[in-house]
Design a protein around this motif. Sequence first.
Motif, short mmCIF file in Angstrom:
data_model
loop_
_atom_site.label_atom_id
_atom_site.label_comp_id
_atom_site.label_asym_id
_atom_site.label_seq_id
_atom_site.Cartn_x
_atom_site.Cartn_y
_atom_site.Cartn_z
N TRP A 60 0.63 -1.21 -0.01
CA TRP A 60 0.05 -0.05 -0.01
C TRP A 60 0.90 1.16 0.22
O TRP A 60 2.08 1.47 0.72
CB TRP A 60 -0.92 0.08 1.20
N THR A 61 0.27 2.29 -0.79
CA THR A 61 1.09 3.65 -0.80
C THR A 61 0.33 4.53 -0.14
O THR A 61 -1.14 4.19 -0.10
CB THR A 61 1.43 3.82 -2.20
N VAL A 62 0.49 5.73 0.28
CA VAL A 62 -0.17 6.66 0.82
C VAL A 62 -1.41 6.94 0.02
O VAL A 62 -2.64 7.38 0.17
CB VAL A 62 0.67 7.75 1.17
N GLN A 63 -1.12 7.16 -1.57
CA GLN A 63 -1.94 7.50 -2.47
C GLN A 63 -2.96 6.48 -2.53
O GLN A 63 -4.23 6.75 -2.85
CB GLN A 63 -1.24 7.66 -3.84
N ASP A 64 -2.68 5.05 -2.56
CA ASP A 64 -3.51 4.29 -2.69
C ASP A 64 -4.73 4.26 -1.31
O ASP A 64 -6.16 4.27 -1.54
CB ASP A 64 -2.91 2.76 -2.31
N PHE A 65 -4.25 4.48 -0.20
CA PHE A 65 -5.01 4.80 0.96
C PHE A 65 -6.19 6.26 0.65
O PHE A 65 -7.13 6.04 0.61
CB PHE A 65 -4.33 5.09 2.36
N ARG A 66 -5.60 7.09 0.16
CA ARG A 66 -6.24 8.28 -0.23
C ARG A 66 -7.54 8.05 -1.34
O ARG A 66 -8.65 8.30 -1.18
CB ARG A 66 -5.48 9.49 -0.83
N ASP A 67 -6.71 7.26 -2.62
CA ASP A 67 -7.64 6.73 -3.39
C ASP A 67 -9.04 6.14 -3.01
O ASP A 67 -9.93 6.26 -3.28
CB ASP A 67 -6.91 6.15 -4.49
N LEU A 68 -8.66 4.82 -2.07
CA LEU A 68 -9.50 3.98 -1.76
C LEU A 68 -10.59 4.96 -0.71
O LEU A 68 -11.67 4.43 -1.02
CB LEU A 68 -8.97 2.92 -0.94
N ASN A 69 -10.06 5.40 -0.09
CA ASN A 69 -10.82 6.31 0.93
C ASN A 69 -11.87 7.31 0.01
O ASN A 69 -13.09 7.51 0.26
CB ASN A 69 -10.05 7.32 1.88
N THR A 70 -11.28 7.92 -0.84
CA THR A 70 -12.20 8.92 -1.79
C THR A 70 -13.30 8.02 -2.55
O THR A 70 -14.42 8.47 -2.45
CB THR A 70 -11.11 9.77 -2.60
N TYR A 71 -12.73 6.89 -3.18
CA TYR A 71 -13.73 6.12 -3.81
C TYR A 71 -14.76 5.73 -2.90
O TYR A 71 -16.04 5.85 -3.13
CB TYR A 71 -13.05 5.05 -4.64
N MET A 72 -14.47 4.92 -1.83
CA MET A 72 -15.45 4.23 -0.86
C MET A 72 -16.40 5.62 -0.36
O MET A 72 -17.64 5.44 0.01
CB MET A 72 -14.88 3.58 0.50
N SER A 73 -15.82 6.68 0.09
CA SER A 73 -16.74 7.64 0.64
C SER A 73 -17.55 8.11 -0.28
O SER A 73 -18.73 8.56 0.22
CB SER A 73 -15.64 8.82 1.11
N ALA A 74 -17.13 8.37 -1.50
CA ALA A 74 -18.22 8.74 -2.40
C ALA A 74 -19.38 7.93 -2.53
O ALA A 74 -20.34 8.30 -2.76
CB ALA A 74 -17.52 9.21 -3.88
N VAL A 75 -19.04 6.39 -2.55
CA VAL A 75 -20.15 5.48 -2.63
C VAL A 75 -20.95 5.49 -1.59
O VAL A 75 -22.28 5.44 -1.51
CB VAL A 75 -19.71 4.28 -3.31
N ILE A 76 -20.40 5.58 -0.51
CA ILE A 76 -21.19 5.48 0.69
C ILE A 76 -21.92 6.82 1.04
O ILE A 76 -23.27 6.59 1.15
CB ILE A 76 -20.18 5.47 2.17
N THR A 77 -21.46 8.17 0.39
CA THR A 77 -22.30 9.20 0.58
C THR A 77 -23.47 9.19 -0.35
O THR A 77 -24.49 9.83 0.04
CB THR A 77 -21.39 10.43 0.30
N LYS A 78 -23.45 8.59 -1.48
CA LYS A 78 -24.23 8.42 -2.57
C LYS A 78 -25.25 7.52 -2.36
O LYS A 78 -26.57 7.77 -2.72
CB LYS A 78 -23.64 8.30 -3.89
N SER A 79 -25.09 6.67 -1.59
CA SER A 79 -26.00 5.49 -1.16
C SER A 79 -27.15 6.06 -0.35
O SER A 79 -27.23 6.75 0.74
CB SER A 79 -25.40 4.23 -0.52
#
Length: 127
Positions: free
Chosen positions: A107-126
């Motif tokens: 894992w890279t720091v960018q991976d964590f940021r990207d995963l968090n951004t993606y999941m947060s967006a999906v969660i927020t939209k649900s």
Amino acid sequence: MKVRASCVAALGFVALTHASLSFAQNVNGKNLYTQRCAMCHGADLKATGPLAKKSNPPTPDLTTAAFKKRLNDYPGVIVSSVILRPNGDLIPRTLRENGVKLAPHTWTVQDFRDLNTYMSAVITKSR
């Protein structure tokens, strides 16, 4: 007039470049989620993956109001869940018991940021 036209062109280039980077990062987050998380959490993050009910405790639905509140109160909850692996050996044990081979990932720091951004967006939209 020539100065304004070149400024507008430069701003357009910057906007397109920035959008491309954001899209690329979101693609990385989605790919990481699909490859490493969806088998339990499902594509919709509602604990609909094939291994969701095979873990003990069962995989949580990340789109519930309670989880949305937790994400709002503690924005790092997604990343900390990956890093800290709640319930000790739960994730590796569930994969092992179900014969799922998941290649190691550095894992890279960018991976964590990207995963968090993606999941947060999906969660927020649900809903």
